[in-house]
Write a protein that holds these residues in place. Structure first.
Motif, PDB file in Angstrom:
ATOM      1  N   HIS A  54       7.011  10.844   8.001  1.00 37.70           N
ATOM      2  CA  HIS A  54       5.713  11.513   7.786  1.00 37.70           C
ATOM      3  C   HIS A  54       4.665  10.747   8.576  1.00 37.70           C
ATOM      4  O   HIS A  54       4.686   9.523   8.585  1.00 37.70           O
ATOM      5  CB  HIS A  54       5.375  11.482   6.284  1.00 37.70           C
ATOM      6  CG  HIS A  54       4.327  12.472   5.883  1.00 37.70           C
ATOM      7  ND1 HIS A  54       4.557  13.833   5.832  1.00 37.70           N
ATOM      8  CD2 HIS A  54       3.030  12.309   5.526  1.00 37.70           C
ATOM      9  CE1 HIS A  54       3.463  14.462   5.451  1.00 37.70           C
ATOM     10  NE2 HIS A  54       2.508  13.561   5.259  1.00 37.70           N
ATOM     11  N   ASP A  56       0.945  11.040   8.482  1.00 41.63           N
ATOM     12  CA  ASP A  56      -0.268  10.582   7.794  1.00 41.63           C
ATOM     13  C   ASP A  56       0.102   9.739   6.575  1.00 41.63           C
ATOM     14  O   ASP A  56       1.136   9.966   5.946  1.00 41.63           O
ATOM     15  CB  ASP A  56      -1.102  11.777   7.311  1.00 41.63           C
ATOM     16  CG  ASP A  56      -1.574  12.663   8.460  1.00 41.63           C
ATOM     17  OD1 ASP A  56      -1.210  12.392   9.623  1.00 41.63           O
ATOM     18  OD2 ASP A  56      -2.298  13.638   8.190  1.00 41.63           O
ATOM     19  N   SER A  58      -1.554  10.039   3.928  1.00 42.13           N
ATOM     20  CA  SER A  58      -1.766  10.996   2.836  1.00 42.13           C
ATOM     21  C   SER A  58      -0.951  12.265   3.079  1.00 42.13           C
ATOM     22  O   SER A  58      -0.485  12.530   4.187  1.00 42.13           O
ATOM     23  CB  SER A  58      -3.252  11.314   2.711  1.00 42.13           C
ATOM     24  OG  SER A  58      -3.694  11.844   3.942  1.00 42.13           O
ATOM     25  N   GLU A  60      -1.917  15.516   2.305  1.00 42.67           N
ATOM     26  CA  GLU A  60      -2.642  16.789   2.330  1.00 42.67           C
ATOM     27  C   GLU A  60      -2.460  17.612   3.608  1.00 42.67           C
ATOM     28  O   GLU A  60      -2.282  18.817   3.551  1.00 42.67           O
ATOM     29  CB  GLU A  60      -4.141  16.547   2.107  1.00 42.67           C
ATOM     30  CG  GLU A  60      -4.532  16.342   0.640  1.00 42.67           C
ATOM     31  CD  GLU A  60      -4.273  14.941   0.130  1.00 42.67           C
ATOM     32  OE1 GLU A  60      -3.673  14.122   0.865  1.00 42.67           O
ATOM     33  OE2 GLU A  60      -4.670  14.637  -1.009  1.00 42.67           O
ATOM     34  N   ARG A  61      -2.534  16.985   4.772  1.00 44.43           N
ATOM     35  CA  ARG A  61      -2.529  17.768   6.013  1.00 44.43           C
ATOM     36  C   ARG A  61      -1.197  18.480   6.256  1.00 44.43           C
ATOM     37  O   ARG A  61      -1.190  19.639   6.663  1.00 44.43           O
ATOM     38  CB  ARG A  61      -2.860  16.861   7.223  1.00 44.43           C
ATOM     39  CG  ARG A  61      -2.980  17.635   8.539  1.00 44.43           C
ATOM     40  CD  ARG A  61      -3.393  16.728   9.704  1.00 44.43           C
ATOM     41  NE  ARG A  61      -2.422  15.704  10.007  1.00 44.43           N
ATOM     42  CZ  ARG A  61      -1.378  15.865  10.834  1.00 44.43           C
ATOM     43  NH1 ARG A  61      -1.193  17.008  11.450  1.00 44.43           N
ATOM     44  NH2 ARG A  61      -0.529  14.874  11.037  1.00 44.43           N
ATOM     45  N   CYS A  62      -0.107  17.797   5.994  1.00 46.21           N
ATOM     46  CA  CYS A  62       1.194  18.365   6.390  1.00 46.21           C
ATOM     47  C   CYS A  62       2.124  18.682   5.220  1.00 46.21           C
ATOM     48  O   CYS A  62       3.358  18.719   5.410  1.00 46.21           O
ATOM     49  CB  CYS A  62       1.898  17.425   7.355  1.00 46.21           C
ATOM     50  SG  CYS A  62       1.070  17.310   8.931  1.00 46.21           S
ATOM     51  N   SER A  63       1.566  18.854   4.051  1.00 46.98           N
ATOM     52  CA  SER A  63       2.408  19.301   2.928  1.00 46.98           C
ATOM     53  C   SER A  63       1.493  19.895   1.861  1.00 46.98           C
ATOM     54  O   SER A  63       0.275  19.892   2.007  1.00 46.98           O
ATOM     55  CB  SER A  63       3.216  18.135   2.335  1.00 46.98           C
ATOM     56  OG  SER A  63       2.420  17.391   1.426  1.00 46.98           O
ATOM     57  N   ASN A  64       2.113  20.364   0.798  1.00 49.52           N
ATOM     58  CA  ASN A  64       1.290  20.874  -0.308  1.00 49.52           C
ATOM     59  C   ASN A  64       1.068  19.802  -1.375  1.00 49.52           C
ATOM     60  O   ASN A  64       0.670  20.105  -2.495  1.00 49.52           O
ATOM     61  CB  ASN A  64       1.926  22.132  -0.916  1.00 49.52           C
ATOM     62  CG  ASN A  64       3.323  21.850  -1.461  1.00 49.52           C
ATOM     63  OD1 ASN A  64       3.901  20.793  -1.176  1.00 49.52           O
ATOM     64  ND2 ASN A  64       3.862  22.779  -2.218  1.00 49.52           N
ATOM     65  N   LYS A  66      -0.563  15.959  -2.777  1.00 47.04           N
ATOM     66  CA  LYS A  66      -1.859  15.259  -2.756  1.00 47.04           C
ATOM     67  C   LYS A  66      -1.618  13.761  -2.908  1.00 47.04           C
ATOM     68  O   LYS A  66      -0.629  13.356  -3.518  1.00 47.04           O
ATOM     69  CB  LYS A  66      -2.716  15.712  -3.943  1.00 47.04           C
ATOM     70  CG  LYS A  66      -3.259  17.112  -3.835  1.00 47.04           C
ATOM     71  CD  LYS A  66      -4.316  17.318  -4.925  1.00 47.04           C
ATOM     72  CE  LYS A  66      -5.032  18.650  -4.802  1.00 47.04           C
ATOM     73  NZ  LYS A  66      -4.134  19.816  -4.894  1.00 47.04           N
ATOM     74  N   TRP A  85       2.354  24.826   5.660  1.00 47.03           N
ATOM     75  CA  TRP A  85       1.039  24.598   6.282  1.00 47.03           C
ATOM     76  C   TRP A  85       1.065  25.043   7.746  1.00 47.03           C
ATOM     77  O   TRP A  85       0.047  25.447   8.300  1.00 47.03           O
ATOM     78  CB  TRP A  85       0.638  23.112   6.206  1.00 47.03           C
ATOM     79  CG  TRP A  85       1.496  22.228   7.063  1.00 47.03           C
ATOM     80  CD1 TRP A  85       2.687  21.667   6.729  1.00 47.03           C
ATOM     81  CD2 TRP A  85       1.255  21.861   8.430  1.00 47.03           C
ATOM     82  NE1 TRP A  85       3.208  20.964   7.792  1.00 47.03           N
ATOM     83  CE2 TRP A  85       2.343  21.060   8.847  1.00 47.03           C
ATOM     84  CE3 TRP A  85       0.223  22.120   9.334  1.00 47.03           C
ATOM     85  CZ2 TRP A  85       2.435  20.531  10.138  1.00 47.03           C
ATOM     86  CZ3 TRP A  85       0.316  21.587  10.621  1.00 47.03           C
ATOM     87  CH2 TRP A  85       1.404  20.800  11.005  1.00 47.03           C
TER      88      TRP A  85
END
Ligand code: G3P
Ligand code: CA
Length: 249
Positions: A54, A56, A58, A60-64, A66, A85
């Protein structure tokens, strides 16, 4: 270097990122199917010590999901959808474990594993982290370049008895002198600079010092041609087929 892909080498950045959700198995499979000889990916560690692919820190950008990758156990991370996404066609695509990507590398294929700096700074046990990384990549039989912007991590990596090829990542603002001294001390294999602002004289100097030069991230064909004319050995691209049809490629 025996078995190392010949220049110019297009390194498929996060898989075939231009057409597939980055850092997922469909993106890696597509890159290999398109003829990639080396694929790049990013890793970080789950809370329970699994190596997740992965980019990032975090989710958020590439998955659902948080929050941060490192805050969650692998079981939770594997329930996330890392494809929707990008397109509904990729719904249900999961965040891969590194070992799954390694298992999909074809005969003669190379991986570039980028260890994200935040993963290193947050690591509780660096030796264990390194050991798990190298154990998972062992089936590649040396067909691996490990890179990082975290140069302290690269130093530790270089001390391993069977250190992999090392790629020194740098940002635009890092000074050439210091990078050259560092890469030489480490006996690094390659320098991975930002392509923006890269100059021919610097490329020549690095190559004279024995380093391969692979700038990131180049998606424009004119820019790719200009960089190759400067003498780079290849580059990272979101478009695994950017040089398709070019003579000798
Ligand atoms: O390794 C080259 C490139 O991937 C570094 O930047 O942000 O895309 O991981 P980034
Ligand atoms: Ca990367």
């Amino acid at each position: 270097m025996k078995d190392f892909p010949a220049s110019p080498l297009v390194i498929a950045h996060r898989g075939y990122r231009m057409r597939f959700p980055e850092n997922t198995l469909p993106a890696f499979d597509a890159a290999w199917n398109a003829g990639a000889r080396m694929v790049e990916l990013d890793v970080q560690w789950s809370r329970d010590g699994r190596i997740m692919v992965h980019h990032d820190t975090s989710l958020e950008r590439c998955s659902n999901g948080k929050g941060m990758v490192r805050e969650h156990n692998a079981y939770f991370l594997r329930q996330l959808d890392a494809g929707s996404w990008f397109s509904r066609a990729f719904a249900g695509t999961v965040i891969p474990f590194l070992e799954e990507v390694v298992a999909g590398v074809p005969e003669g294929g190379w991986l570039n594993v980028e260890v994200k700096p935040e993963a290193v700074s947050e690591a509780k046990n660096m030796s264990r982290m390194l050991a798990s990384l190298m154990a998972i990549c062992a089936p590649l039989k040396g067909r691996i370049v490990v890179s990082s912007f975290h140069h302290g991590f690269l130093k530790q990596l270089a001390r391993l008895p069977h250190a992999p090829f090392i790629g020194v990542l740098s940002s635009r603002w890092q000074k050439e002198e210091a990078l050259l001294a560092f890469a030489t001390e480490l006996k690094a294999f390659a320098w991975h600079p930002d392509h923006r602002g890269l100059e021919k004289t610097v490329v020549r100097r690095m190559k004279e010092a024995g380093l391969r030069v692979y700038p990131y991230t180049v998606n424009d064909q004119d820019r790719a041609a200009a960089l190759l004319a400067m003498g780079v050995d290849g580059f990272f691209s979101d478009d695994a087929e950017i040089l398709k049809g070019r003579d000798g490629y």
